[in-house]
Design a protein around this motif. Sequence first.
Motif, PDB file in Angstrom:
ATOM      1  N   MET A   3      -8.724 -11.780  -6.082  1.00  0.00           N
ATOM      2  CA  MET A   3      -7.955 -11.578  -5.238  1.00  0.00           C
ATOM      3  C   MET A   3      -7.977 -10.070  -5.017  1.00  0.00           C
ATOM      4  N   GLU A   4      -8.208  -9.658  -3.707  1.00  0.00           N
ATOM      5  CA  GLU A   4      -8.326  -8.267  -3.489  1.00  0.00           C
ATOM      6  C   GLU A   4      -6.874  -7.455  -3.060  1.00  0.00           C
ATOM      7  N   GLY A   5      -6.064  -8.489  -2.514  1.00  0.00           N
ATOM      8  CA  GLY A   5      -4.815  -8.131  -1.993  1.00  0.00           C
ATOM      9  C   GLY A   5      -3.951  -9.237  -1.555  1.00  0.00           C
ATOM     10  N   ALA A   6      -2.725  -9.079  -1.674  1.00  0.00           N
ATOM     11  CA  ALA A   6      -1.758 -10.164  -1.207  1.00  0.00           C
ATOM     12  C   ALA A   6      -0.635  -9.576  -0.595  1.00  0.00           C
ATOM     13  N   LEU A   7       0.024 -10.212   0.569  1.00  0.00           N
ATOM     14  CA  LEU A   7       0.996  -9.679   1.260  1.00  0.00           C
ATOM     15  C   LEU A   7       2.005 -10.941   1.599  1.00  0.00           C
ATOM     16  N   VAL A   8       3.316 -10.645   1.619  1.00  0.00           N
ATOM     17  CA  VAL A   8       4.225 -11.565   2.281  1.00  0.00           C
ATOM     18  C   VAL A   8       4.754 -10.937   3.527  1.00  0.00           C
ATOM     19  N   PHE A   9       4.903 -11.574   4.625  1.00  0.00           N
ATOM     20  CA  PHE A   9       5.149 -11.018   5.825  1.00  0.00           C
ATOM     21  C   PHE A   9       6.197 -12.050   6.355  1.00  0.00           C
ATOM     22  N   THR A  10       7.117 -11.453   7.461  1.00  0.00           N
ATOM     23  CA  THR A  10       8.069 -12.158   8.160  1.00  0.00           C
ATOM     24  C   THR A  10       7.273 -12.519   9.259  1.00  0.00           C
ATOM     25  N   ARG A  11       7.556 -13.408  10.300  1.00  0.00           N
ATOM     26  CA  ARG A  11       7.321 -13.907  11.433  1.00  0.00           C
ATOM     27  C   ARG A  11       7.142 -12.793  12.330  1.00  0.00           C
ATOM     28  N   ASP A  12       8.183 -11.825  12.342  1.00  0.00           N
ATOM     29  CA  ASP A  12       8.155 -10.752  13.215  1.00  0.00           C
ATOM     30  C   ASP A  12       7.535  -9.582  12.708  1.00  0.00           C
ATOM     31  N   GLY A  13       6.501  -9.578  11.838  1.00  0.00           N
ATOM     32  CA  GLY A  13       5.654  -8.697  11.248  1.00  0.00           C
ATOM     33  C   GLY A  13       6.114  -7.690  10.449  1.00  0.00           C
ATOM     34  N   LEU A  14       7.135  -7.918   9.665  1.00  0.00           N
ATOM     35  CA  LEU A  14       7.855  -7.004   8.729  1.00  0.00           C
ATOM     36  C   LEU A  14       7.231  -7.568   7.372  1.00  0.00           C
ATOM     37  N   ILE A  15       7.129  -6.517   6.235  1.00  0.00           N
ATOM     38  CA  ILE A  15       6.787  -6.543   5.044  1.00  0.00           C
ATOM     39  C   ILE A  15       7.882  -7.130   4.362  1.00  0.00           C
ATOM     40  N   ARG A  16       7.362  -8.133   3.288  1.00  0.00           N
ATOM     41  CA  ARG A  16       8.653  -8.657   2.493  1.00  0.00           C
ATOM     42  C   ARG A  16       8.160  -8.287   1.003  1.00  0.00           C
ATOM     43  N   ALA A  17       6.914  -8.385   0.762  1.00  0.00           N
ATOM     44  CA  ALA A  17       6.342  -8.002  -0.584  1.00  0.00           C
ATOM     45  C   ALA A  17       4.810  -7.788  -0.374  1.00  0.00           C
ATOM     46  N   PHE A  18       4.272  -6.965  -1.286  1.00  0.00           N
ATOM     47  CA  PHE A  18       3.030  -6.942  -1.043  1.00  0.00           C
ATOM     48  C   PHE A  18       2.359  -6.362  -2.630  1.00  0.00           C
ATOM     49  N   SER A  19       0.984  -6.604  -2.688  1.00  0.00           N
ATOM     50  CA  SER A  19       0.110  -6.177  -4.076  1.00  0.00           C
ATOM     51  C   SER A  19       0.828  -4.495  -4.308  1.00  0.00           C
ATOM     52  N   SER A  20       0.920  -4.463  -5.686  1.00  0.00           N
ATOM     53  CA  SER A  20       1.064  -3.145  -6.240  1.00  0.00           C
ATOM     54  C   SER A  20       0.151  -2.246  -6.068  1.00  0.00           C
ATOM     55  N   THR A  21      -1.215  -2.528  -5.733  1.00  0.00           N
ATOM     56  CA  THR A  21      -2.290  -1.514  -5.596  1.00  0.00           C
ATOM     57  C   THR A  21      -2.503  -1.121  -4.111  1.00  0.00           C
ATOM     58  N   MET A  22      -1.709  -1.748  -3.311  1.00  0.00           N
ATOM     59  CA  MET A  22      -1.986  -1.629  -1.889  1.00  0.00           C
ATOM     60  C   MET A  22      -1.066  -0.386  -1.358  1.00  0.00           C
ATOM     61  N   PRO A  23      -1.730   0.448  -0.507  1.00  0.00           N
ATOM     62  CA  PRO A  23      -0.934   1.406   0.116  1.00  0.00           C
ATOM     63  C   PRO A  23      -0.147   0.900   1.154  1.00  0.00           C
ATOM     64  N   LEU A  24       1.383   1.534   1.134  1.00  0.00           N
ATOM     65  CA  LEU A  24       2.285   1.105   2.064  1.00  0.00           C
ATOM     66  C   LEU A  24       1.666   1.006   3.696  1.00  0.00           C
ATOM     67  N   GLU A  25       0.865   1.963   3.958  1.00  0.00           N
ATOM     68  CA  GLU A  25       0.260   2.140   5.380  1.00  0.00           C
ATOM     69  C   GLU A  25      -0.667   0.793   5.595  1.00  0.00           C
ATOM     70  N   ASP A  26      -1.238   0.484   4.683  1.00  0.00           N
ATOM     71  CA  ASP A  26      -2.256  -0.893   4.729  1.00  0.00           C
ATOM     72  C   ASP A  26      -1.411  -1.872   4.834  1.00  0.00           C
ATOM     73  N   ALA A  27      -0.221  -2.218   3.929  1.00  0.00           N
ATOM     74  CA  ALA A  27       0.578  -3.112   4.027  1.00  0.00           C
ATOM     75  C   ALA A  27       1.349  -3.631   5.147  1.00  0.00           C
ATOM     76  N   GLU A  28       1.725  -2.353   5.831  1.00  0.00           N
ATOM     77  CA  GLU A  28       2.269  -2.559   7.224  1.00  0.00           C
ATOM     78  C   GLU A  28       1.370  -3.042   8.389  1.00  0.00           C
ATOM     79  N   ARG A  29       0.103  -2.452   8.109  1.00  0.00           N
ATOM     80  CA  ARG A  29      -0.791  -3.030   9.041  1.00  0.00           C
ATOM     81  C   ARG A  29      -1.163  -4.427   8.959  1.00  0.00           C
ATOM     82  N   TRP A  30      -1.550  -4.837   7.479  1.00  0.00           N
ATOM     83  CA  TRP A  30      -1.749  -6.246   7.140  1.00  0.00           C
ATOM     84  C   TRP A  30      -0.690  -7.019   7.823  1.00  0.00           C
TER      85      TRP A  30
END
Length: 120
Positions: free
Chosen positions: A1-28
């Motif tokens: 896996m190159e990256g993983a993220l848990v999101f809410t249905r309204d587009g908010l971040i719940r958790a994300f891969s430790s190697t992922m920059p926050l800006e990328d996590a927000e976009r994902w």
Amino acid sequence: MEGALVFTRDGLIRAFSSTMPLEDAERWSAIASQLFSMAGSFARYAQRGTVEQLLLRMSDAFLLVMEATPASGLVLLASRDTQLKQAAFDATRLVENLQDALPQELSSKVGAPLLTGVAA
């Protein structure tokens, strides 16, 4: 896996891969929630039930988006040489293991916690 993220249905971040920059996590998170929403709209329009998973096949990678709870989803980015059956199985197991920690319904509280496992 190159990256993983848990999101809410309204587009908010719940958790994300430790190697992922926050800006990328927000976009994902924003993109994944919209993809899942659009797929759900089509499923309702076509009267085909609910969406369980989305799979995007790109020239260099796969993107898997799946429901985690009624209020959240999981998105995984995997290289093209990944065994998709195994990745989907692992994602399903991950969601099952995280069930108690994931939101079961959308929060309407202002200031509700958005991130888990991320140091402030």
